[in-house]
Design a protein around this motif. Structure first.
Motif, PDB file in Angstrom:
ATOM      1  N   ALA A 195      52.185  31.825  49.192  1.00  0.00           N
ATOM      2  CA  ALA A 195      52.759  30.818  48.869  1.00  0.00           C
ATOM      3  C   ALA A 195      53.321  29.855  49.837  1.00  0.00           C
ATOM      4  CB  ALA A 195      53.841  31.184  47.905  1.00  0.00           C
ATOM      5  N   ALA A 196      54.175  30.300  50.781  1.00  0.00           N
ATOM      6  CA  ALA A 196      54.714  29.729  51.920  1.00  0.00           C
ATOM      7  C   ALA A 196      53.615  29.146  52.768  1.00  0.00           C
ATOM      8  CB  ALA A 196      55.527  30.570  52.704  1.00  0.00           C
ATOM      9  N   ALA A 197      52.308  29.849  52.862  1.00  0.00           N
ATOM     10  CA  ALA A 197      51.206  29.300  53.876  1.00  0.00           C
ATOM     11  C   ALA A 197      50.265  28.160  52.890  1.00  0.00           C
ATOM     12  CB  ALA A 197      50.253  30.397  54.294  1.00  0.00           C
ATOM     13  N   GLY A 198      50.700  28.174  51.406  1.00  0.00           N
ATOM     14  CA  GLY A 198      49.904  26.972  50.842  1.00  0.00           C
ATOM     15  C   GLY A 198      48.596  27.656  50.200  1.00  0.00           C
ATOM     16  N   ARG A 199      48.401  28.893  50.163  1.00  0.00           N
ATOM     17  CA  ARG A 199      47.047  29.535  50.037  1.00  0.00           C
ATOM     18  C   ARG A 199      47.188  30.373  48.521  1.00  0.00           C
ATOM     19  NH1 ARG A 199      44.427  29.847  54.894  1.00  0.00           N
ATOM     20  NH2 ARG A 199      42.579  29.795  53.299  1.00  0.00           N
ATOM     21  N   LEU A 200      48.269  30.601  47.862  1.00  0.00           N
ATOM     22  CA  LEU A 200      48.660  31.352  46.762  1.00  0.00           C
ATOM     23  C   LEU A 200      47.342  31.209  45.692  1.00  0.00           C
ATOM     24  CD1 LEU A 200      49.657  33.807  45.332  1.00  0.00           C
ATOM     25  CD2 LEU A 200      51.524  31.947  44.530  1.00  0.00           C
ATOM     26  N   GLN A 201      47.229  29.636  45.436  1.00  0.00           N
ATOM     27  CA  GLN A 201      46.293  29.225  44.222  1.00  0.00           C
ATOM     28  C   GLN A 201      44.801  29.652  44.460  1.00  0.00           C
ATOM     29  OE1 GLN A 201      47.609  28.138  41.335  1.00  0.00           O
ATOM     30  NE2 GLN A 201      49.469  28.428  42.251  1.00  0.00           N
ATOM     31  N   ASP A 202      44.735  29.928  45.883  1.00  0.00           N
ATOM     32  CA  ASP A 202      43.238  30.000  46.156  1.00  0.00           C
ATOM     33  C   ASP A 202      42.956  31.640  46.300  1.00  0.00           C
ATOM     34  OD1 ASP A 202      42.501  27.547  46.179  1.00  0.00           O
ATOM     35  OD2 ASP A 202      43.135  27.295  48.533  1.00  0.00           O
ATOM     36  N   ALA A 203      43.991  32.678  46.005  1.00  0.00           N
ATOM     37  CA  ALA A 203      43.898  34.027  46.251  1.00  0.00           C
ATOM     38  C   ALA A 203      43.467  34.833  44.854  1.00  0.00           C
ATOM     39  CB  ALA A 203      45.324  34.499  46.824  1.00  0.00           C
ATOM     40  N   TRP A 204      42.781  35.933  45.342  1.00  0.00           N
ATOM     41  CA  TRP A 204      42.221  36.693  44.386  1.00  0.00           C
ATOM     42  C   TRP A 204      42.667  37.993  44.427  1.00  0.00           C
ATOM     43  CZ3 TRP A 204      39.321  35.303  39.801  1.00  0.00           C
ATOM     44  CH2 TRP A 204      38.855  33.969  40.031  1.00  0.00           C
ATOM     45  N   LEU A 205      43.023  38.852  43.419  1.00  0.00           N
ATOM     46  CA  LEU A 205      43.418  40.252  43.602  1.00  0.00           C
ATOM     47  C   LEU A 205      42.151  40.992  43.094  1.00  0.00           C
ATOM     48  CD1 LEU A 205      45.622  42.184  44.011  1.00  0.00           C
ATOM     49  CD2 LEU A 205      46.165  42.153  41.704  1.00  0.00           C
ATOM     50  N   ILE A 206      41.594  41.703  43.696  1.00  0.00           N
ATOM     51  CA  ILE A 206      40.651  42.690  43.355  1.00  0.00           C
ATOM     52  C   ILE A 206      41.059  44.275  43.501  1.00  0.00           C
ATOM     53  CG2 ILE A 206      38.024  43.529  43.695  1.00  0.00           C
ATOM     54  CD1 ILE A 206      39.269  40.136  44.986  1.00  0.00           C
ATOM     55  N   GLU A 207      41.283  44.718  42.190  1.00  0.00           N
ATOM     56  CA  GLU A 207      41.770  46.248  42.443  1.00  0.00           C
ATOM     57  C   GLU A 207      40.294  47.048  41.991  1.00  0.00           C
ATOM     58  OE1 GLU A 207      44.719  49.025  39.633  1.00  0.00           O
ATOM     59  OE2 GLU A 207      44.584  46.962  38.979  1.00  0.00           O
ATOM     60  N   ARG A 208      40.137  48.245  42.701  1.00  0.00           N
ATOM     61  CA  ARG A 208      39.155  49.042  42.447  1.00  0.00           C
ATOM     62  C   ARG A 208      37.861  48.492  42.277  1.00  0.00           C
ATOM     63  NH1 ARG A 208      41.008  54.010  41.725  1.00  0.00           N
ATOM     64  NH2 ARG A 208      43.441  54.219  41.057  1.00  0.00           N
ATOM     65  N   GLY A 209      37.571  47.711  43.564  1.00  0.00           N
ATOM     66  CA  GLY A 209      36.158  46.702  43.479  1.00  0.00           C
ATOM     67  C   GLY A 209      35.171  47.773  43.700  1.00  0.00           C
ATOM     68  N   THR A 210      34.070  47.484  42.746  1.00  0.00           N
ATOM     69  CA  THR A 210      32.767  47.957  42.547  1.00  0.00           C
ATOM     70  C   THR A 210      32.843  49.274  41.606  1.00  0.00           C
ATOM     71  OG1 THR A 210      32.477  49.642  44.341  1.00  0.00           O
ATOM     72  CG2 THR A 210      32.115  47.214  45.036  1.00  0.00           C
ATOM     73  N   MET A 211      33.963  49.477  41.209  1.00  0.00           N
ATOM     74  CA  MET A 211      34.008  50.870  40.468  1.00  0.00           C
ATOM     75  C   MET A 211      34.308  50.406  39.058  1.00  0.00           C
ATOM     76  SD  MET A 211      37.043  52.539  42.794  1.00  0.00           S
ATOM     77  CE  MET A 211      37.308  52.252  44.363  1.00  0.00           C
ATOM     78  N   PRO A 212      33.914  51.453  38.144  1.00  0.00           N
ATOM     79  CA  PRO A 212      33.997  51.099  36.615  1.00  0.00           C
ATOM     80  C   PRO A 212      35.261  50.489  36.066  1.00  0.00           C
ATOM     81  CG  PRO A 212      33.100  53.177  36.892  1.00  0.00           C
ATOM     82  CD  PRO A 212      33.516  52.855  38.287  1.00  0.00           C
ATOM     83  N   THR A 213      36.386  50.725  36.541  1.00  0.00           N
ATOM     84  CA  THR A 213      37.483  50.325  36.300  1.00  0.00           C
ATOM     85  C   THR A 213      37.852  49.021  37.153  1.00  0.00           C
ATOM     86  OG1 THR A 213      38.892  51.760  37.822  1.00  0.00           O
ATOM     87  CG2 THR A 213      38.651  52.311  35.448  1.00  0.00           C
ATOM     88  N   GLN A 214      37.125  48.342  37.708  1.00  0.00           N
ATOM     89  CA  GLN A 214      37.358  47.084  38.489  1.00  0.00           C
ATOM     90  C   GLN A 214      38.313  46.211  37.806  1.00  0.00           C
ATOM     91  OE1 GLN A 214      34.224  45.279  41.129  1.00  0.00           O
ATOM     92  NE2 GLN A 214      34.470  43.657  39.698  1.00  0.00           N
ATOM     93  N   ARG A 215      39.228  45.488  38.438  1.00  0.00           N
ATOM     94  CA  ARG A 215      39.913  44.511  37.812  1.00  0.00           C
ATOM     95  C   ARG A 215      39.794  43.356  38.669  1.00  0.00           C
ATOM     96  NH1 ARG A 215      46.541  43.410  36.742  1.00  0.00           N
ATOM     97  NH2 ARG A 215      46.252  44.475  38.607  1.00  0.00           N
ATOM     98  N   MET A 216      39.529  42.094  38.335  1.00  0.00           N
ATOM     99  CA  MET A 216      39.751  40.818  39.264  1.00  0.00           C
ATOM    100  C   MET A 216      40.450  39.592  38.419  1.00  0.00           C
ATOM    101  SD  MET A 216      36.501  38.973  41.182  1.00  0.00           S
ATOM    102  CE  MET A 216      35.597  38.913  39.674  1.00  0.00           C
ATOM    103  N   ALA A 217      41.460  39.135  39.292  1.00  0.00           N
ATOM    104  CA  ALA A 217      42.205  38.245  38.699  1.00  0.00           C
ATOM    105  C   ALA A 217      42.794  37.348  39.865  1.00  0.00           C
ATOM    106  CB  ALA A 217      43.395  38.549  37.741  1.00  0.00           C
ATOM    107  N   ARG A 218      43.195  36.159  39.428  1.00  0.00           N
ATOM    108  CA  ARG A 218      43.678  35.235  40.431  1.00  0.00           C
ATOM    109  C   ARG A 218      45.044  35.663  40.674  1.00  0.00           C
ATOM    110  NH1 ARG A 218      41.401  30.822  42.213  1.00  0.00           N
ATOM    111  NH2 ARG A 218      39.751  29.813  41.089  1.00  0.00           N
ATOM    112  N   LEU A 219      45.567  35.859  41.988  1.00  0.00           N
ATOM    113  CA  LEU A 219      46.789  36.523  42.140  1.00  0.00           C
ATOM    114  C   LEU A 219      47.967  35.674  41.591  1.00  0.00           C
ATOM    115  CD1 LEU A 219      48.517  38.555  43.607  1.00  0.00           C
ATOM    116  CD2 LEU A 219      48.451  37.165  45.892  1.00  0.00           C
TER     117      LEU A 219
END
Length: 248
Positions: A195-219
């Motif tokens: 947020a301080a660097a002005g990059r938060l709106q472009d950030a993605w959170l990827i949890e357990r990438g490529t796995m059956p329980t993968q979750r992806m969302a904008r941070l």
């Protein structure tokens, strides 16, 4: 003379289909299999190879004596982990001296922030060691977003969420694309820095990438208290690329 050796098999980001042909063959033929895990857990590397091990394969679960219970930069943390790696170096060395080939599992790539590196530097002058590369976890994650991570002259920076906040901000402001690892409980610090660097709106959170329980969302849309351990934060680059008419 012993003909034993250590083979570290890089397993990729999590999906068993992304294991290399070489690692797949080595894992399926192994008689001695070692892998890291947190006490009481199956271990991510072991989960990836479920159903692949040969009947009768002997397993060695290398259980971390500490993970997040102590500050990672404290002398006690370093001392406990150093003793852990020294102990397993001695155990693996003894197996090789008996003529055994031991396959050590490593999710991602063994030479990219992998725990095996700490064994490697201790073992390489004692016994033959082979390391099989693997697809790094962050590569699987940015492919999961279905967007290129870098374009043209973009600079990609890999950051650890354990860095001081001011260091995170400085690197985030200076780079085009970002891959931020070791998030977990460090995620609130990473979020503030983005947020301080002005990059938060472009950030993605990827949890357990490529796995059956993968979750992806904008941070920015993830609850601030939601700090998954096995997750990476990505910011894509938007650099130079060919456009209609042949211009860049």
């Amino acid at each position: 003379m012993s003909h034993g050796r250590i083979i570290c098999a890089g397993l990729g980001p999590g999906d068993p289909d992304l294991i290399s042909v070489r690692s797949d063959r080595v894992v399926r033929g192994a008689r001695h299999i070692a892998y890291f895990r947190k006490a009481g857990r199956q271990g991510q590397a072991r989960r990836i190879v479920e159903g692949m091990l040969a009947p009768g394969a002997i397993e060695y679960a290398m259980e971390y004596p500490v993970t997040t219970e102590m500050p990672f930069d404290s002398p006690d943390y370093n001392a406990v982990l150093s003793a852990f790696y020294d102990d397993w170096t001695a155990r693996l060395h003894a197996l090789v001296a008996q003529g055994h080939e031991v396959v050590v599992l490593c999710e991602g790539d063994p030479f990219f922030y992998g725990s095996f590196m700490h064994l490697y530097v201790r073992l390489r002058d004692l016994v033959p060691v082979e390391v099989i590369p693997g697809i790094p976890g962050m590569v699987g994650c940015w492919n999961a977003t279905a967007e290129p991570i870098t374009w043209g002259d973009d600079v990609l920076t890999v950051l650890m969420g354990t860095l001081p906040e001011e260091d995170l901000i400085r690197h985030m402001q200076a780079s085009d694309a970002l891959a931020i690892m070791k998030t977990g409980r460090n995620l609130p610090r990473v979020r503030r820095a983005l947020a301080a660097a002005g990059r938060l709106q472009d950030a993605w959170l990827i949890e357990r990438g490529t796995m059956p329980t993968q979750r992806m969302a904008r941070l920015a849309d993830v609850d601030a208290a939601d700090c998954p351990y096995f997750a990476i934060v990505l910011v894509h680059g938007h650099g130079r690329r060919p456009v209609a008419g042949g211009e860049e």
